[in-house]
Design a protein around this motif. Structure first.
Motif, PDB file in Angstrom:
ATOM      1  N   PRO A  60       0.825  -1.214   0.000  1.00 47.97           N
ATOM      2  CA  PRO A  60       0.000   0.000   0.000  1.00 47.97           C
ATOM      3  C   PRO A  60       0.856   1.260   0.000  1.00 47.97           C
ATOM      4  CG  PRO A  60      -0.043  -1.058   2.155  1.00 47.97           C
ATOM      5  CD  PRO A  60       0.643  -2.012   1.231  1.00 47.97           C
ATOM      6  N   VAL A  61       0.409   2.235  -0.791  1.00 49.91           N
ATOM      7  CA  VAL A  61       1.134   3.500  -0.876  1.00 49.91           C
ATOM      8  C   VAL A  61       0.715   4.442   0.241  1.00 49.91           C
ATOM      9  CG1 VAL A  61       1.588   5.505  -2.359  1.00 49.91           C
ATOM     10  CG2 VAL A  61       1.349   3.221  -3.367  1.00 49.91           C
ATOM     11  N   PHE A  62      -0.573   4.359   0.639  1.00 49.64           N
ATOM     12  CA  PHE A  62      -1.111   5.246   1.667  1.00 49.64           C
ATOM     13  C   PHE A  62      -1.464   4.454   2.915  1.00 49.64           C
ATOM     14  CE2 PHE A  62      -2.193   6.982  -2.507  1.00 49.64           C
ATOM     15  CZ  PHE A  62      -1.632   8.245  -2.420  1.00 49.64           C
ATOM     16  N   THR A  63      -1.313   5.081   4.051  1.00 50.78           N
ATOM     17  CA  THR A  63      -1.615   4.435   5.327  1.00 50.78           C
ATOM     18  C   THR A  63      -3.099   4.586   5.647  1.00 50.78           C
ATOM     19  OG1 THR A  63      -1.204   6.440   6.617  1.00 50.78           O
ATOM     20  CG2 THR A  63       0.701   5.011   6.135  1.00 50.78           C
ATOM     21  N   PRO A  64      -3.630   3.730   6.516  1.00 52.03           N
ATOM     22  CA  PRO A  64      -5.033   3.892   6.930  1.00 52.03           C
ATOM     23  C   PRO A  64      -5.306   5.257   7.548  1.00 52.03           C
ATOM     24  CG  PRO A  64      -4.211   1.726   7.566  1.00 52.03           C
ATOM     25  CD  PRO A  64      -3.033   2.495   7.068  1.00 52.03           C
ATOM     26  N   VAL A  65      -4.301   5.837   8.213  1.00 50.50           N
ATOM     27  CA  VAL A  65      -4.490   7.160   8.819  1.00 50.50           C
ATOM     28  C   VAL A  65      -4.703   8.217   7.734  1.00 50.50           C
ATOM     29  CG1 VAL A  65      -3.405   8.959  10.208  1.00 50.50           C
ATOM     30  CG2 VAL A  65      -3.153   6.554  10.855  1.00 50.50           C
ATOM     31  N   GLN A  66      -3.961   8.130   6.650  1.00 47.25           N
ATOM     32  CA  GLN A  66      -4.143   9.075   5.554  1.00 47.25           C
ATOM     33  C   GLN A  66      -5.516   8.936   4.910  1.00 47.25           C
ATOM     34  OE1 GLN A  66      -0.488   7.853   3.473  1.00 47.25           O
ATOM     35  NE2 GLN A  66       0.186   9.995   3.531  1.00 47.25           N
TER      36      GLN A  66
ATOM     37  N   LEU B 277     -10.256  18.254  -3.785  1.00 46.66           N
ATOM     38  CA  LEU B 277      -9.789  17.526  -2.603  1.00 46.66           C
ATOM     39  C   LEU B 277      -8.366  17.020  -2.807  1.00 46.66           C
ATOM     40  CD1 LEU B 277     -12.882  15.449  -1.421  1.00 46.66           C
ATOM     41  CD2 LEU B 277     -11.496  16.965   0.002  1.00 46.66           C
ATOM     42  N   ALA B 278      -8.107  16.438  -3.980  1.00 50.09           N
ATOM     43  CA  ALA B 278      -6.762  15.935  -4.259  1.00 50.09           C
ATOM     44  C   ALA B 278      -5.734  17.060  -4.182  1.00 50.09           C
ATOM     45  CB  ALA B 278      -6.736  15.265  -5.631  1.00 50.09           C
ATOM     46  N   ARG B 279      -6.094  18.221  -4.688  1.00 49.53           N
ATOM     47  CA  ARG B 279      -5.172  19.366  -4.647  1.00 49.53           C
ATOM     48  C   ARG B 279      -4.929  19.809  -3.212  1.00 49.53           C
ATOM     49  NH1 ARG B 279      -6.434  25.274  -7.470  1.00 49.53           N
ATOM     50  NH2 ARG B 279      -4.685  26.407  -6.507  1.00 49.53           N
ATOM     51  N   HIS B 280      -5.991  19.900  -2.421  1.00 50.85           N
ATOM     52  CA  HIS B 280      -5.832  20.361  -1.043  1.00 50.85           C
ATOM     53  C   HIS B 280      -5.074  19.346  -0.189  1.00 50.85           C
ATOM     54  CE1 HIS B 280      -6.693  22.607   2.583  1.00 50.85           C
ATOM     55  NE2 HIS B 280      -7.155  21.502   3.148  1.00 50.85           N
ATOM     56  N   ILE B 281      -5.259  18.055  -0.469  1.00 50.98           N
ATOM     57  CA  ILE B 281      -4.545  17.021   0.288  1.00 50.98           C
ATOM     58  C   ILE B 281      -3.044  17.195   0.143  1.00 50.98           C
ATOM     59  CG2 ILE B 281      -4.072  14.533   0.327  1.00 50.98           C
ATOM     60  CD1 ILE B 281      -7.073  14.183  -0.464  1.00 50.98           C
ATOM     61  N   VAL B 282      -2.601  17.511  -1.057  1.00 48.85           N
ATOM     62  CA  VAL B 282      -1.172  17.732  -1.300  1.00 48.85           C
ATOM     63  C   VAL B 282      -0.725  19.045  -0.652  1.00 48.85           C
ATOM     64  CG1 VAL B 282       0.583  18.069  -3.068  1.00 48.85           C
ATOM     65  CG2 VAL B 282      -1.228  16.385  -3.416  1.00 48.85           C
ATOM     66  N   ASP B 283      -1.550  20.113  -0.799  1.00 46.79           N
ATOM     67  CA  ASP B 283      -1.186  21.410  -0.224  1.00 46.79           C
ATOM     68  C   ASP B 283      -1.111  21.354   1.296  1.00 46.79           C
ATOM     69  OD1 ASP B 283      -1.136  22.383  -2.775  1.00 46.79           O
ATOM     70  OD2 ASP B 283      -3.121  23.321  -2.675  1.00 46.79           O
ATOM     71  N   ALA B 284      -1.992  20.546   1.900  1.00 44.68           N
ATOM     72  CA  ALA B 284      -2.023  20.455   3.359  1.00 44.68           C
ATOM     73  C   ALA B 284      -0.981  19.493   3.908  1.00 44.68           C
ATOM     74  CB  ALA B 284      -3.415  20.029   3.826  1.00 44.68           C
ATOM     75  N   GLY B 285      -0.276  18.788   3.038  1.00 43.05           N
ATOM     76  CA  GLY B 285       0.760  17.872   3.488  1.00 43.05           C
ATOM     77  C   GLY B 285       0.248  16.535   3.973  1.00 43.05           C
ATOM     78  N   VAL B 286      -0.996  16.208   3.677  1.00 44.23           N
ATOM     79  CA  VAL B 286      -1.528  14.901   4.078  1.00 44.23           C
ATOM     80  C   VAL B 286      -0.844  13.797   3.283  1.00 44.23           C
ATOM     81  CG1 VAL B 286      -3.612  13.478   4.224  1.00 44.23           C
ATOM     82  CG2 VAL B 286      -3.735  15.924   4.711  1.00 44.23           C
TER      83      VAL B 286
END
Length: 385
Positions: free
Chosen positions: A87-93, A120-129
């Motif tokens: 998996p690339v992303f964790t359950p927390v993400q 949403l995808a743009r904000h996720i990257v901007d917010a550092g998630v």
């Protein structure tokens, strides 16, 4: 050193039939056809080398699937479970993204009215998630929990202090109960309201009928030919509609509708006729109730709560009129509008049946309980602050 003997294969009639079906199947995957053919060849007593030559594979491939079938039969021809890509992303993400989608964009200091997957995808990257994320991934995560932040629905919070009492009174009438007593056979319930400003829009080009692979086409440009108001009274339990067209709404047009209904049988000689109305200016308050009762002593006006016209069953009939009669709006003049409304009324009455009203007193109690919970949830943070 002994020579490894090839596993002997003996097929039952059922296994042979299933393997043959796979080999001959037009939609069978190539890998499944190959494995089935290897087993069929092995059942004929051919050696691994011969089978490999016939199917243009290496001997190890023949040995593998021949051996698996000998141990597990048909189940052995399926691929073993694979771990897949890490998996690339964790359950927390994933949880953070879903939580963000369930917030208003303004709470995240984003100048948007509502979220979309690209935003949403743009904000996720901007917010550092996450360092990077695709729109398809965001869409798949939200779809797993049926989260659709790009959709919205308007609603009205009950503001009438007597909402529960008024709504319960109307729902009881729909169940043929008044003040705890069942209605008699000579008592009726009328649901009444007005559909205002039905326009006559004369299209600048005649509408084109539907055809093969072509929907009806309505010209966008039109000339206004005036507007009319359609007043209707709907007998809740007998499913009859009484309507009239008036230039505008008001006390006189409403009383004319009441005159039209109450002078007919069985309402003229009925013990009581309950008129369920909303709080429009034509029939608002105690004055309207007294006015109706003075003109017709057996008429009882019952008001729905403020901003609760959805409790008025005639609104369902108006929705039918909107879909089947008014839309798309293409009339040569106002007279055509009135004629079609009144002719449809006759057509509707010919086959009308009472609406299957499903909102009951129990549903009302559940609604009020949810409202109380919502108010309590809003009060707690305010008190904590």
């Amino acid at each position: 050193m002994g020579v490894c003997q090839a596993a002997k294969i003996q097929l039952s009639a059922s296994e042979r039939k299933q393997l043959g079906k796979i080999v001959r199947g037009h939609k069978s995957p190539v890998r499944d056809k190959l494995r089935a053919q290897i087993v069929l060849d092995a059942a004929r007593g051919l050696s691994n080398a011969v089978i490999a030559g016939r199917n243009q594979v290496v001997v190890d491939t023949v040995r593998k699937w021949r051996g698996r079938f000998a141990v597990k039969r048909l189940a052995g021809l399926k691929d073993l479970p694979r771990s897949g890509r890490p998996p690339v992303f964790t359950p927390v993400q994933v949880a953070e993204v879903k939580a963000l989608a369930c917030q208003m964009p303004a709470d995240a200091d984003v100048p948007l009215a509502r979220w979309s997957c690209p935003e949403l995808a743009r904000h996720i990257v901007d917010a550092g998630v996450a360092e990077a994320i695709s729109v398809a991934t965001v869409r798949r995560w939200l779809a797993a929990d049926a989260i659709k932040p790009w959709q919205h629905r308007s609603w009205i919070f009950p503001r009438d202090p007597a909402f529960a009492i008024k709504a319960a009174r109307v729902l009881d009438l729909y169940s043929r109960v008044w003040e705890g007593e069942p209605l008699g056979e000579n008592e009726y319930v009328i649901s009444s309201d007005e559909k205002t400003s039905i326009q006559a829009r004369c299209r600048c080009h005649p509408s084109l009928p539907p055809g093969k692979a072509r929907m009806m086409r309505i010209n966008h440009d039109y000339e206004r030919g005036g507007a009319t108001a359609y007043l209707a009274a709907y007998d809740v339990h007998r499913a009859g509609v009484f309507g009239r067209c008036e230039p505008t709404t008001g006390i006189k047009p409403f009383m004319a509708l009441a005159e039209q209904v109450m002078t007919q049988q069985p309402y003229a000689s009925a013990k009581r006729v309950f008129w369920v109305v909303d709080n429009g200016s034509s029939h608002r308050g105690k004055k309207a109730s007294k006015r109706l009762a003075k003109r017709f002593p057996n008429a009882v006006m019952v008001h729905t709560p403020v901003h609760a016209s959805w409790l008025n069953q005639v609104e369902i009939y108006f929705s039918v009129v909107q879909r089947k009669v008014v839309s798309p709006n293409d009339f040569t003049d106002l007279a055509e509008v009135k004629d079609r409304l009144l002719e449809f009324e006759k057509r509707y009455n010919a086959t009308a049946r009472p609406f299957r009203w499903k909102f009951t007193r129990n549903d009302l109690d559940d609604l009020l309980a949810r409202v109380d919970q919502h108010q309590a949830a809003e009060t707690v943070p305010a008190e904590a602050a």
